[in-house]
Design an enzyme around this catalytic site. Structure first.
Site, mmCIF file in Angstrom:
data_model
loop_
_atom_site.group_PDB
_atom_site.id
_atom_site.type_symbol
_atom_site.label_atom_id
_atom_site.label_comp_id
_atom_site.label_asym_id
_atom_site.label_seq_id
_atom_site.Cartn_x
_atom_site.Cartn_y
_atom_site.Cartn_z
ATOM 1 N N CYS A 185 5.587 67.362 102.095
ATOM 2 C CA CYS A 185 5.374 65.648 101.747
ATOM 3 C C CYS A 185 6.379 66.120 102.435
ATOM 4 O O CYS A 185 6.808 64.552 103.172
ATOM 5 C CB CYS A 185 5.703 66.113 100.186
ATOM 6 N N HIS A 196 -0.653 58.023 98.615
ATOM 7 C CA HIS A 196 -0.848 58.157 97.104
ATOM 8 C C HIS A 196 -1.819 56.880 96.819
ATOM 9 O O HIS A 196 -1.473 55.672 97.162
ATOM 10 C CB HIS A 196 0.505 58.603 96.243
ATOM 11 N N HIS A 217 -0.384 48.910 99.445
ATOM 12 C CA HIS A 217 -0.128 49.103 100.973
ATOM 13 C C HIS A 217 1.089 48.734 102.157
ATOM 14 O O HIS A 217 1.332 48.465 103.133
ATOM 15 C CB HIS A 217 -1.243 48.159 101.257
ATOM 16 N N GLU A 250 1.683 60.319 91.165
ATOM 17 C CA GLU A 250 1.057 60.848 92.706
ATOM 18 C C GLU A 250 -0.616 60.672 92.419
ATOM 19 O O GLU A 250 -1.164 61.235 93.796
ATOM 20 C CB GLU A 250 2.373 61.627 93.352
#
Length: 141
Positions: free
Chosen positions: A23, A29, A71, A129
């Site tokens: 990560c 996600h 986005h 997530e």
């Protein structure tokens, strides 16, 4: 106690600063946000009589928040060099800068606080997530 629950989702990327694992790299996600409202007594008058709040208002407020992040590249303030941010912006990337590490736990608190600021009696917010993993935030009572 009376309560309402609604959810919304958004697609966004992030990375974890100073993390040693997968990560630490830029990844994305399909974030799912589930919010709960809770009151001891229902409203006593007006168009919302016998309701926690108007469901439409609750859904709209949560969706407005998730739309702000949809986005976007969620970036912890100070985690990237200023010239990197400038290049990303020049290339047209949508950035959402936050003053905290971009963990699901911190995003849950961010959503909680934002809903509370809008006057909603928020009890808990969960941020997923993945379909099986979520973090949540609620204040101690």
């Amino acid at each position: 106690m009376y309560g309402l629950k609604t959810e919304s989702s958004f697609d966004a990327s992030h990375f974890l600063t100073d993390y040693h694992g997968k990560c630490e790299n830029l990844h994305g996600h399909r974030w799912r946000v589930v919010a709960y409202l809770e009151v001891e007594h229902l409203q006593e008058e007006g168009t919302c009589k016998d309701m926690v709040v108007d469901f439409g208002e609750f859904k709209a407020e949560l969706r407005a928040l998730t739309e702000r992040l949809d986005h976007h590249f969620i970036v912890e303030e100070g985690s990237l060099a200023p010239d990197t941010l400038t290049c990303l912006e020049r290339e047209g990337f949508a950035l959402f800068i936050v003053p905290f590490r971009t963990t699901a736990e911190n995003l849950a608190k961010w959503f909680f606080d934002a809903l509370a600021e809008r006057g909603l009696p928020v009890a808990q917010v969960e941020v997923y997530e993945t379909p099986n993993n979520c973090a949540y935030y609620r204040e101690q009572r």
